[in-house]
Every structure is written in C-alpha cells, then in structure tokens.
Design a protein around this motif. Sequence first.
Motif, PDB file in Angstrom:
ATOM      1  N   GLU A   1     -13.441   2.730   5.727  1.00 49.43           N
ATOM      2  CA  GLU A   1     -12.812   1.769   4.814  1.00 49.43           C
ATOM      3  C   GLU A   1     -13.712   1.341   3.664  1.00 49.43           C
ATOM      4  OE1 GLU A   1     -10.821  -1.439   6.779  1.00 49.43           O
ATOM      5  OE2 GLU A   1      -9.994  -0.130   8.322  1.00 49.43           O
ATOM      6  N   LYS A   2     -14.845   2.015   3.473  1.00 55.25           N
ATOM      7  CA  LYS A   2     -15.690   1.765   2.309  1.00 55.25           C
ATOM      8  C   LYS A   2     -15.455   2.887   1.302  1.00 55.25           C
ATOM      9  CE  LYS A   2     -19.441  -0.839   4.418  1.00 55.25           C
ATOM     10  NZ  LYS A   2     -19.015  -2.120   3.908  1.00 55.25           N
ATOM     11  N   VAL A   3     -15.423   2.506   0.033  1.00 51.25           N
ATOM     12  CA  VAL A   3     -15.214   3.474  -1.041  1.00 51.25           C
ATOM     13  C   VAL A   3     -16.539   3.668  -1.782  1.00 51.25           C
ATOM     14  CG1 VAL A   3     -13.972   3.979  -3.171  1.00 51.25           C
ATOM     15  CG2 VAL A   3     -12.797   2.839  -1.291  1.00 51.25           C
ATOM     16  N   LEU A   4     -16.904   4.918  -1.995  1.00 52.99           N
ATOM     17  CA  LEU A   4     -18.117   5.280  -2.724  1.00 52.99           C
ATOM     18  C   LEU A   4     -17.705   5.975  -4.011  1.00 52.99           C
ATOM     19  CD1 LEU A   4     -21.195   5.785  -3.000  1.00 52.99           C
ATOM     20  CD2 LEU A   4     -20.852   7.848  -1.611  1.00 52.99           C
ATOM     21  N   ARG A   5     -18.101   5.382  -5.131  1.00 51.98           N
ATOM     22  CA  ARG A   5     -17.841   5.993  -6.443  1.00 51.98           C
ATOM     23  C   ARG A   5     -19.189   6.397  -7.033  1.00 51.98           C
ATOM     24  NH1 ARG A   5     -14.189   1.927  -5.898  1.00 51.98           N
ATOM     25  NH2 ARG A   5     -12.013   2.489  -6.204  1.00 51.98           N
ATOM     26  N   ILE A   6     -19.277   7.664  -7.412  1.00 50.24           N
ATOM     27  CA  ILE A   6     -20.526   8.189  -7.965  1.00 50.24           C
ATOM     28  C   ILE A   6     -20.264   8.640  -9.392  1.00 50.24           C
ATOM     29  CG2 ILE A   6     -22.377   9.872  -7.711  1.00 50.24           C
ATOM     30  CD1 ILE A   6     -21.582  10.102  -4.751  1.00 50.24           C
ATOM     31  N   ASN A   7     -20.970   8.028 -10.332  1.00 50.75           N
ATOM     32  CA  ASN A   7     -20.878   8.405 -11.736  1.00 50.75           C
ATOM     33  C   ASN A   7     -22.150   9.160 -12.101  1.00 50.75           C
ATOM     34  OD1 ASN A   7     -19.697   8.347 -14.397  1.00 50.75           O
ATOM     35  ND2 ASN A   7     -21.298   6.891 -14.943  1.00 50.75           N
ATOM     36  N   ILE A   8     -21.998  10.430 -12.448  1.00 47.88           N
ATOM     37  CA  ILE A   8     -23.134  11.285 -12.806  1.00 47.88           C
ATOM     38  C   ILE A   8     -22.991  11.612 -14.286  1.00 47.88           C
ATOM     39  CG2 ILE A   8     -24.369  13.415 -12.285  1.00 47.88           C
ATOM     40  CD1 ILE A   8     -22.822  13.435  -9.592  1.00 47.88           C
ATOM     41  N   GLU A   9     -23.961  11.182 -15.078  1.00 47.16           N
ATOM     42  CA  GLU A   9     -23.832  11.311 -16.529  1.00 47.16           C
ATOM     43  C   GLU A   9     -25.018  12.044 -17.143  1.00 47.16           C
ATOM     44  OE1 GLU A   9     -22.596   8.552 -20.354  1.00 47.16           O
ATOM     45  OE2 GLU A   9     -22.690   7.675 -18.360  1.00 47.16           O
ATOM     46  N   GLN A  10     -24.707  13.028 -17.978  1.00 48.84           N
ATOM     47  CA  GLN A  10     -25.727  13.823 -18.678  1.00 48.84           C
ATOM     48  C   GLN A  10     -26.138  13.114 -19.952  1.00 48.84           C
ATOM     49  OE1 GLN A  10     -26.955  17.199 -17.794  1.00 48.84           O
ATOM     50  NE2 GLN A  10     -28.473  16.376 -19.197  1.00 48.84           N
ATOM     51  N   HIS A  11     -27.434  12.986 -20.151  1.00 48.67           N
ATOM     52  CA  HIS A  11     -27.993  12.433 -21.387  1.00 48.67           C
ATOM     53  C   HIS A  11     -28.935  13.469 -21.982  1.00 48.67           C
ATOM     54  CE1 HIS A  11     -26.462   8.428 -20.381  1.00 48.67           C
ATOM     55  NE2 HIS A  11     -26.896   8.651 -19.156  1.00 48.67           N
ATOM     56  N   ASP A  12     -29.375  13.235 -23.201  1.00 50.61           N
ATOM     57  CA  ASP A  12     -30.301  14.166 -23.835  1.00 50.61           C
ATOM     58  C   ASP A  12     -31.620  14.254 -23.065  1.00 50.61           C
ATOM     59  OD1 ASP A  12     -28.441  14.698 -25.794  1.00 50.61           O
ATOM     60  OD2 ASP A  12     -29.245  13.193 -27.175  1.00 50.61           O
ATOM     61  N   THR A  13     -32.004  13.182 -22.386  1.00 52.71           N
ATOM     62  CA  THR A  13     -33.290  13.139 -21.688  1.00 52.71           C
ATOM     63  C   THR A  13     -33.191  13.439 -20.205  1.00 52.71           C
ATOM     64  OG1 THR A  13     -33.016  10.761 -21.383  1.00 52.71           O
ATOM     65  CG2 THR A  13     -34.261  11.485 -23.317  1.00 52.71           C
ATOM     66  N   GLY A  14     -31.989  13.689 -19.683  1.00 53.21           N
ATOM     67  CA  GLY A  14     -31.818  13.966 -18.259  1.00 53.21           C
ATOM     68  C   GLY A  14     -30.479  13.448 -17.767  1.00 53.21           C
ATOM     69  N   VAL A  15     -30.421  13.145 -16.488  1.00 54.24           N
ATOM     70  CA  VAL A  15     -29.164  12.730 -15.864  1.00 54.24           C
ATOM     71  C   VAL A  15     -29.360  11.365 -15.204  1.00 54.24           C
ATOM     72  CG1 VAL A  15     -27.467  13.321 -14.076  1.00 54.24           C
ATOM     73  CG2 VAL A  15     -28.511  15.129 -15.447  1.00 54.24           C
ATOM     74  N   THR A  16     -28.366  10.488 -15.346  1.00 52.66           N
ATOM     75  CA  THR A  16     -28.375   9.226 -14.602  1.00 52.66           C
ATOM     76  C   THR A  16     -27.245   9.264 -13.586  1.00 52.66           C
ATOM     77  OG1 THR A  16     -26.968   8.118 -16.226  1.00 52.66           O
ATOM     78  CG2 THR A  16     -29.339   7.849 -16.478  1.00 52.66           C
TER      79      THR A  16
ATOM     80  N   GLU B   1     -32.387   8.227 -11.802  1.00 59.30           N
ATOM     81  CA  GLU B   1     -32.408   9.255 -12.839  1.00 59.30           C
ATOM     82  C   GLU B   1     -32.860  10.546 -12.194  1.00 59.30           C
ATOM     83  OE1 GLU B   1     -35.074   7.723 -15.779  1.00 59.30           O
ATOM     84  OE2 GLU B   1     -33.725   6.090 -16.319  1.00 59.30           O
ATOM     85  N   SER B   2     -32.572  11.665 -12.856  1.00 60.47           N
ATOM     86  CA  SER B   2     -32.992  12.957 -12.326  1.00 60.47           C
ATOM     87  C   SER B   2     -33.167  13.944 -13.463  1.00 60.47           C
ATOM     88  CB  SER B   2     -31.957  13.493 -11.338  1.00 60.47           C
ATOM     89  OG  SER B   2     -32.339  14.773 -10.872  1.00 60.47           O
ATOM     90  N   SER B   3     -34.118  14.841 -13.284  1.00 56.30           N
ATOM     91  CA  SER B   3     -34.309  15.928 -14.254  1.00 56.30           C
ATOM     92  C   SER B   3     -33.490  17.158 -13.859  1.00 56.30           C
ATOM     93  CB  SER B   3     -35.790  16.290 -14.349  1.00 56.30           C
ATOM     94  OG  SER B   3     -36.257  16.686 -13.065  1.00 56.30           O
ATOM     95  N   ALA B   4     -32.842  17.101 -12.690  1.00 52.51           N
ATOM     96  CA  ALA B   4     -32.014  18.229 -12.231  1.00 52.51           C
ATOM     97  C   ALA B   4     -30.776  18.357 -13.113  1.00 52.51           C
ATOM     98  CB  ALA B   4     -31.599  18.018 -10.778  1.00 52.51           C
ATOM     99  N   PRO B   5     -30.255  19.563 -13.281  1.00 54.97           N
ATOM    100  CA  PRO B   5     -29.021  19.748 -14.050  1.00 54.97           C
ATOM    101  C   PRO B   5     -27.851  19.009 -13.382  1.00 54.97           C
ATOM    102  CG  PRO B   5     -30.100  21.862 -13.628  1.00 54.97           C
ATOM    103  CD  PRO B   5     -30.816  20.836 -12.810  1.00 54.97           C
TER     104      PRO B   5
END
Length: 85
Positions: free
Chosen positions: A63-78, A21-25
Amino acid sequence: SIPIPETATNLVKLPGLIAFESSAPIVELVTYFLDTLPTQGWESMTEPLEEGRAILLTYVKDEKVLRINIEQHDTGVTVEMFVGE
C-alpha cells in the motif's frame, strides 16, 4: 527497502524522499530500477513514462507508492524517489 545504485553520489535521505545524482547514463539507471525493484517486492503500476529528458517510474508495495523521477541534465543524471501512501 528501496535499492540505491552503486553510482549514486550526493545521496539525501529524508522521510518520504530519497535523492541522488549519478554519472551513469539515464538508460542504465532506468534498467537498474526495472530489474531490481521487482526483486524487492515492488510491483510496477504503469509503464515507464518519458517526458522530454525525464523518465517517471511508479511502483507499489504494501500500500505504499514509490515514484521515481530520473532526469538527464548536461552534467549528469538526478534521481528523486518519493514514497507515500
């Protein structure tokens, strides 16, 4: 290696998954990965994909795939990072 921003809290590392989790925008986190991953040898596979309050980044390295899901919530970002073949 996969870079983790300094703003990460509640960090979880499992085989194939890193989450925090992060408090960063959300924009700041997206910029962090866009700037940092290429310096670690990761190549972007697609443009960032925005879906509602989430942004998906996809990178490849050795040959490795990295998928990053960054999601904004009311309390911060996951952030969930999945590494697979």
